[in-house]
Design a protein around this motif. Structure first.
Motif, PDB file in Angstrom:
ATOM      1  N   ILE A  39      38.327  38.129  25.584  1.00 35.63           N
ATOM      2  CA  ILE A  39      37.798  39.217  26.410  1.00 35.63           C
ATOM      3  C   ILE A  39      36.713  40.015  25.682  1.00 35.63           C
TER       4      ILE A  39
ATOM      5  N   GLU B 294      29.914  48.228  41.760  1.00 36.58           N
ATOM      6  CA  GLU B 294      30.915  47.758  40.803  1.00 36.58           C
ATOM      7  C   GLU B 294      30.591  46.324  40.424  1.00 36.58           C
TER       8      GLU B 294
ATOM      9  N   VAL C 163      38.629  50.086  51.286  1.00 35.36           N
ATOM     10  CA  VAL C 163      38.448  50.630  52.639  1.00 35.36           C
ATOM     11  C   VAL C 163      38.001  49.494  53.559  1.00 35.36           C
ATOM     12  N   GLU C 164      38.826  49.212  54.554  1.00 38.07           N
ATOM     13  CA  GLU C 164      38.548  48.062  55.421  1.00 38.07           C
ATOM     14  C   GLU C 164      38.295  48.457  56.866  1.00 38.07           C
TER      15      GLU C 164
ATOM     16  N   LEU D 113      31.725  42.794  39.196  1.00 46.79           N
ATOM     17  CA  LEU D 113      32.964  42.001  39.234  1.00 46.79           C
ATOM     18  C   LEU D 113      32.695  40.583  38.743  1.00 46.79           C
TER      19      LEU D 113
ATOM     20  N   ILE E  29      41.321  36.803  33.830  1.00 49.27           N
ATOM     21  CA  ILE E  29      41.204  37.955  32.916  1.00 49.27           C
ATOM     22  C   ILE E  29      42.435  38.067  32.006  1.00 49.27           C
TER      23      ILE E  29
ATOM     24  N   SER F 161      38.649  46.174  29.764  1.00 52.86           N
ATOM     25  CA  SER F 161      40.058  45.919  29.462  1.00 52.86           C
ATOM     26  C   SER F 161      40.506  46.815  28.316  1.00 52.86           C
TER      27      SER F 161
ATOM     28  N   GLN G  60      39.370  45.917  24.901  1.00 53.56           N
ATOM     29  CA  GLN G  60      37.975  46.212  24.550  1.00 53.56           C
ATOM     30  C   GLN G  60      37.797  47.627  24.034  1.00 53.56           C
TER      31      GLN G  60
ATOM     32  N   ASP H  47      40.528  53.802  36.919  1.00 53.99           N
ATOM     33  CA  ASP H  47      40.689  52.781  37.952  1.00 53.99           C
ATOM     34  C   ASP H  47      42.151  52.700  38.393  1.00 53.99           C
TER      35      ASP H  47
ATOM     36  N   PRO I 161      38.894  36.910  39.094  1.00 55.54           N
ATOM     37  CA  PRO I 161      39.304  37.438  37.788  1.00 55.54           C
ATOM     38  C   PRO I 161      40.815  37.630  37.602  1.00 55.54           C
TER      39      PRO I 161
ATOM     40  N   ARG J  56      43.843  50.847  46.100  1.00 55.62           N
ATOM     41  CA  ARG J  56      43.875  50.263  47.438  1.00 55.62           C
ATOM     42  C   ARG J  56      45.237  50.409  48.115  1.00 55.62           C
TER      43      ARG J  56
ATOM     44  N   VAL K 237      29.430  40.528  29.889  1.00 52.81           N
ATOM     45  CA  VAL K 237      29.391  41.234  31.178  1.00 52.81           C
ATOM     46  C   VAL K 237      28.485  42.459  31.080  1.00 52.81           C
TER      47      VAL K 237
HETATM   48  P1  C2E Z   1      39.522  46.222  40.422  1.00 56.10           P
HETATM   49  O1  C2E Z   1      38.747  46.795  39.310  1.00 56.10           O
HETATM   50  O2  C2E Z   1      40.544  47.092  41.072  1.00 56.10           O
HETATM   51  O3  C2E Z   1      38.428  45.702  41.476  1.00 56.10           O
HETATM   52  C1  C2E Z   1      38.560  45.802  42.871  1.00 56.10           C
HETATM   53  C2  C2E Z   1      39.062  44.503  43.461  1.00 56.10           C
HETATM   54  O4  C2E Z   1      39.331  44.722  44.847  1.00 56.10           O
HETATM   55  C3  C2E Z   1      38.039  43.380  43.400  1.00 56.10           C
HETATM   56  O5  C2E Z   1      38.748  42.165  43.255  1.00 56.10           O
HETATM   57  C4  C2E Z   1      37.400  43.454  44.799  1.00 56.10           C
HETATM   58  O6  C2E Z   1      36.830  42.231  45.204  1.00 56.10           O
HETATM   59  C5  C2E Z   1      38.604  43.807  45.637  1.00 56.10           C
HETATM   60  N1  C2E Z   1      38.240  44.501  46.874  1.00 56.10           N
HETATM   61  C6  C2E Z   1      37.171  45.292  47.094  1.00 56.10           C
HETATM   62  N2  C2E Z   1      37.178  45.788  48.346  1.00 56.10           N
HETATM   63  C7  C2E Z   1      38.292  45.312  48.939  1.00 56.10           C
HETATM   64  C8  C2E Z   1      38.863  45.474  50.275  1.00 56.10           C
HETATM   65  O7  C2E Z   1      38.343  46.173  51.130  1.00 56.10           O
HETATM   66  N3  C2E Z   1      40.039  44.823  50.511  1.00 56.10           N
HETATM   67  C9  C2E Z   1      40.644  44.040  49.570  1.00 56.10           C
HETATM   68  N4  C2E Z   1      41.791  43.432  49.908  1.00 56.10           N
HETATM   69  N5  C2E Z   1      40.136  43.874  48.317  1.00 56.10           N
HETATM   70  C10 C2E Z   1      38.975  44.504  48.004  1.00 56.10           C
HETATM   71  P2  C2E Z   1      38.293  41.064  42.197  1.00 56.10           P
HETATM   72  O8  C2E Z   1      36.800  40.957  42.170  1.00 56.10           O
HETATM   73  O9  C2E Z   1      39.088  39.829  42.493  1.00 56.10           O
HETATM   74  O10 C2E Z   1      38.736  41.670  40.803  1.00 56.10           O
HETATM   75  C11 C2E Z   1      40.095  41.818  40.492  1.00 56.10           C
HETATM   76  C12 C2E Z   1      40.281  42.597  39.209  1.00 56.10           C
HETATM   77  O11 C2E Z   1      39.783  41.883  38.080  1.00 56.10           O
HETATM   78  C13 C2E Z   1      39.524  43.920  39.208  1.00 56.10           C
HETATM   79  O12 C2E Z   1      40.258  44.872  39.947  1.00 56.10           O
HETATM   80  C14 C2E Z   1      39.451  44.214  37.723  1.00 56.10           C
HETATM   81  O13 C2E Z   1      40.639  44.813  37.281  1.00 56.10           O
HETATM   82  C15 C2E Z   1      39.349  42.825  37.128  1.00 56.10           C
HETATM   83  N6  C2E Z   1      37.955  42.543  36.739  1.00 56.10           N
HETATM   84  C16 C2E Z   1      36.912  42.130  37.483  1.00 56.10           C
HETATM   85  N7  C2E Z   1      35.795  41.980  36.748  1.00 56.10           N
HETATM   86  C17 C2E Z   1      36.126  42.337  35.475  1.00 56.10           C
HETATM   87  C18 C2E Z   1      35.407  42.420  34.216  1.00 56.10           C
HETATM   88  O14 C2E Z   1      34.200  42.154  34.132  1.00 56.10           O
HETATM   89  N8  C2E Z   1      36.102  42.827  33.116  1.00 56.10           N
HETATM   90  C19 C2E Z   1      37.424  43.163  33.201  1.00 56.10           C
HETATM   91  N9  C2E Z   1      38.041  43.567  32.076  1.00 56.10           N
HETATM   92  N10 C2E Z   1      38.132  43.116  34.342  1.00 56.10           N
HETATM   93  C20 C2E Z   1      37.489  42.707  35.474  1.00 56.10           C
END
Ligand code: C2E
Ligand code: CA
Ligand code: CA
Ligand code: CA
Length: 274
Positions: A85, A58, A237-238, A60, A76, A118, A121, A178, A72, A202, A92
């Motif tokens: 965006i 994935e 998954v932790e 990020l 975001i 998003s 987009q 998602d 983000p 999650r 991205v």
């Molecule tokens: P998401 O798509 O649900 O991404 C998963 C988020 O969960 C990521 O946070 C990831 O770091 C986090 N995560 C992964 N494994 C675990 C775990 O085991 N435990 C916990 N507590 N968290 C975990 P992140 O990187 O902070 O991203 C947050 C959100 O920002 C993403 O949620 C997504 O909705 C958005 N995002 C990130 N990159 C992009 C992008 O390039 N474009 C757009 N439009 N949205 C983005």
């Protein structure tokens, strides 16, 4: 009581002003962030539960701002509101494809990249054109790109969305839903979209070991997904306990800190090689 009420109110407005000021400050520094090359991509493996090997990555987004890494969730929403965006989202997709081709040139076995989109987009026809242009420019195999769209974003949009998602699908790129389970859709409805995978949020994984309700929900989603021939990814998954339960439910993919945190590109190379 009246004095206390006014104090609360003052406290509240001060906090509001602070939040507004921070928002404004973030927005203006975001305006130049692309040009200053402050954005970076991190990658988190999505593991095949059978082999415990990365099956996808994935993508990020991160923002390096004054030496700190901003997540983000903080920026975001501002990119979405301001329309930025579109441009950042295109960056991205292009950067992820360039990175995949770079890994390929290094002789690594590249797995598909799952890129978040998003709502703003994928309601925009320009998205399909820019994806086509990026495929031409970089030479990436479309099968190496997947997109993730939240359940909520999908539900908000109608006919045009479906058409754009079909065009993306026709290019050869898969779509995943998602944060599944946090919105108000039904899997049967989602089947109208050209979707291959769903990602269980999650929130349902967190207490899987302790909560019989969450186990029942995940088992029910698995059963329905199987009957609709959708693959399932469990997010967040932790623990080994969560992983074992998900495997016992027949969940095909898992992602979370148990396997790896989101990593910068240099660290992904060793993951793909090893
Ligand atoms: P998401 O798509 O649900 O991404 C998963 C988020 O969960 C990521 O946070 C990831 O770091 C986090 N995560 C992964 N494994 C675990 C775990 O085991 N435990 C916990 N507590 N968290 C975990 P992140 O990187 O902070 O991203 C947050 C959100 O920002 C993403 O949620 C997504 O909705 C958005 N995002 C990130 N990159 C992009 C992008 O390039 N474009 C757009 N439009 N949205 C983005
Ligand atoms: Ca995602
Ligand atoms: Ca998610
Ligand atoms: Ca999320």
């Amino acid at each position: 009581a009246k004095a206390a009420g006014r104090n609360n109110y003052q406290f509240f407005t001060e906090r509001m002003n602070l939040a507004a000021a921070r928002h404004f400050e973030l927005e203006s520094s975001l305006r130049g962030a692309l040009a200053r090359e402050e954005f970076a991509l991190y990658f988190q493996p999505i593991m095949c539960t059978e082999t415990r090997r990365p099956r996808a990555l994935e993508v990020l987004l991160r923002w390096r701002r004054d030496g700190a890494l901003v997540g983000p969730d903080e920026f975001i929403p501002i990119l979405e509101e301001s329309g930025m965006i579109m441009e950042v989202g295109e960056w991205v997709i292009r950067s992820a494809c360039v990175q995949a081709m770079q890994w390929q040139r290094e002789g690594l076995e590249v797995v598909p990249l799952a890129i978040n989109l998003s709502a703003r987009q994928f309601t925009h026809q320009g998205l399909v054109d820019s994806i086509r242009a990026i495929v031409d420019e970089t030479g990436i195999a479309p099968g190496l790109v997947e997109f993730e769209i939240t359940e909520t974003a999908l539900m908000q949009h109608g006919g045009q969305t479906l058409e754009i998602l079909r065009q993306i699908n026709a290019i050869g790129m898969c779509l995943s839903i998602d944060d599944f389970g946090t919105g108000y859709s039904s899997l049967a409805y989602l089947k109208r979209f050209p979707v291959r995978k769903i990602k269980i949020d999650r929130a349902f994984v967190r207490e899987l070991e302790a909560s019989t309700e969450d186990r029942a929900i995940v088992a029910a989603v698995m059963a329905l997904a199987n009957s609709l021939q959708l693959s399932v990814v469990a997010e967040g998954v932790e623990t080994e306990g969560q992983y074992a339960l998900l495997r016992s439910f027949g969940c095909q993919y898992a992602q979370g800190y148990l396997f790896a945190r989101p990593l910068p590109a240099e660290q992904v190379a060793s993951l793909l090689a090893g």
